[in-house]
Design an enzyme around this catalytic site. Structure first.
Site, PDB file in Angstrom:
ATOM      1  N   THR A  28      -2.130  12.131 -36.793  1.00  0.00           N
ATOM      2  CA  THR A  28      -2.333  12.368 -38.225  1.00  0.00           C
ATOM      3  C   THR A  28      -1.170  11.715 -38.956  1.00  0.00           C
ATOM      4  O   THR A  28      -0.028  12.179 -38.855  1.00  0.00           O
ATOM      5  CB  THR A  28      -2.397  13.865 -38.546  1.00  0.00           C
ATOM      6  OG1 THR A  28      -3.473  14.456 -37.819  1.00  0.00           O
ATOM      7  CG2 THR A  28      -2.614  14.091 -40.039  1.00  0.00           C
ATOM      8  N   LYS A  64      -9.050  14.001 -42.433  1.00  0.00           N
ATOM      9  CA  LYS A  64      -8.166  14.923 -41.724  1.00  0.00           C
ATOM     10  C   LYS A  64      -7.241  15.659 -42.702  1.00  0.00           C
ATOM     11  O   LYS A  64      -6.985  16.861 -42.537  1.00  0.00           O
ATOM     12  CB  LYS A  64      -7.329  14.156 -40.695  1.00  0.00           C
ATOM     13  CG  LYS A  64      -6.294  15.012 -39.948  1.00  0.00           C
ATOM     14  CD  LYS A  64      -6.931  16.149 -39.165  1.00  0.00           C
ATOM     15  CE  LYS A  64      -5.886  17.070 -38.510  1.00  0.00           C
ATOM     16  NZ  LYS A  64      -5.206  16.440 -37.384  1.00  0.00           N
ATOM     17  N   LYS A  98       4.331  18.668 -41.852  1.00  0.00           N
ATOM     18  CA  LYS A  98       4.184  17.213 -41.942  1.00  0.00           C
ATOM     19  C   LYS A  98       2.843  16.853 -42.549  1.00  0.00           C
ATOM     20  O   LYS A  98       2.753  15.992 -43.442  1.00  0.00           O
ATOM     21  CB  LYS A  98       4.332  16.598 -40.550  1.00  0.00           C
ATOM     22  CG  LYS A  98       4.177  15.080 -40.508  1.00  0.00           C
ATOM     23  CD  LYS A  98       2.780  14.622 -40.115  1.00  0.00           C
ATOM     24  CE  LYS A  98       2.409  15.081 -38.720  1.00  0.00           C
ATOM     25  NZ  LYS A  98       1.078  14.537 -38.327  1.00  0.00           N
TER      26      LYS A  98
END
Length: 300
Positions: free
Chosen positions: A102, A177, A245
């Site tokens: 990701t 995502k 993150k």
């Protein structure tokens, strides 16, 4: 060319909690797997499962039909692509690179353009389902990139996931995502608040969870992480640091597109609170400890 439904040779770079299980499932499906990680011990531990351990990226990709990366953050993927001895210097034989990390959508589009100049197809294919989905080969895979390259990658995806979707051009996989992570973070926060409220009123939390799972408040997070929240189990699956993150990437995209995300901003501050209290390496369910502290219910 190897038929699209036949086993192939694949290099897996990034043998972490997720990557280890994904590489193992590729091998179980009959693919010839070589692995590389900066932690040599992580790769060597796979040798007994028929996975070839490699000491460098160049050695790992020898004869590879595809290279798959599963790494923590954007700079890690960029280092594998652009670094000395990386994929631009040593393109795989099959001219196909699949990143399942990701990372930032903008970085994906740059990598796609640079690899294309070198004659290499690139697919961004982040996943959802966590460590359990990785272990059980039931991941949801959201892929961005050229349709023909996606079809070439499908035989590898089918060894790791059950929901495999081509969602658009390069970078689209990462955008989907990030939307997924936005929902997950806010859902975890909502569960924390419900458990905190129920606890304060003396409700049995196990019964509360059971009832909620039977109605419209049911969710994957409540099912899988709810018991750990209630029991105070903070063991790592998907870590607080990794969710932070991802939320950072969501915020960056929101800034670029001028989309206000107030709920995401609030849950991000709570994740930051968790990390400030030394819980960055704990699992997502440790967000409930923020509510323990706010309500004076800190656990030993």
């Amino acid at each position: 060319m190897t038929p699209s439904n036949q086993p192939g040779a694949v290099t897996f770079i990034g043998i972490g909690t997720m990557g280890r299980e994904m590489a193992l499932n590729l091998a179980k499906a009959g693919h010839r797997v070589a692995a590389y990680d900066v932690r040599a011990e992580a790769v060597q531990a796979l040798a007994s499962h028929g996975i070839r351990a490699a000491a460098s990226i160049a050695a790992a990709i020898e004869g590879a039909d595809a290279v798959i990366t599963m790494l923590p953050d954007t700079p890690d993927v960029e280092a594998v692509v652009y670094g000395a001895g990386g994929l631009l210097a040593h393109p795989p034989q099959g001219r196909l690179v699949i990143d399942m990390s990701t990372i930032a959508p903008g970085a994906v589009r740059r990598i796609h353009a640079d690899l294309r100049k070198a004659g290499v197809d690139f697919i961004d294919a982040p996943v959802s389902g966590g460590p359990l989905g990785a272990k059980n080969a039931t991941l949801s895979i959201m892929a961005g990139g050229d349709a023909a390259a996606f079809e070439r990658a499908r035989r590898f995806f089918s060894a790791m996931g059950t929901t495999i979707t081509h969602v658009g051009d390069s970078g689209a996989g990462q955008m989907v995502k990030l939307c997924n992570q936005l929902i997950c973070g806010i859902n975890i926060q909502a569960i924390c608040e419900a458990l905190a409220l129920g606890r304060a009123a003396g409700v049995d939390l196990q019964l509360l969870r059971k009832v909620l799972l039977g109605g419209s408040a049911a969710s994957w997070m409540l099912d899988k992480l709810g018991p750990q929240m209630i029991e105070g189990d903070a063991s790592a699956g998907f870590r607080i640091d990794l969710m932070l993150k991802d939320l950072r990437l969501v915020a960056q995209q929101a800034q670029e597109t001028s989309v206000p995300l107030p709920a995401t901003a609030l849950v991000t501050t709570q994740y930051l609170d968790a990390r400030a209290h030394g819980e960055g390496a704990n699992g997502n369910q440790a967000l409930f400890r923020v509510y323990d502290r706010m309500s004076g219910q800190e656990r030993a």
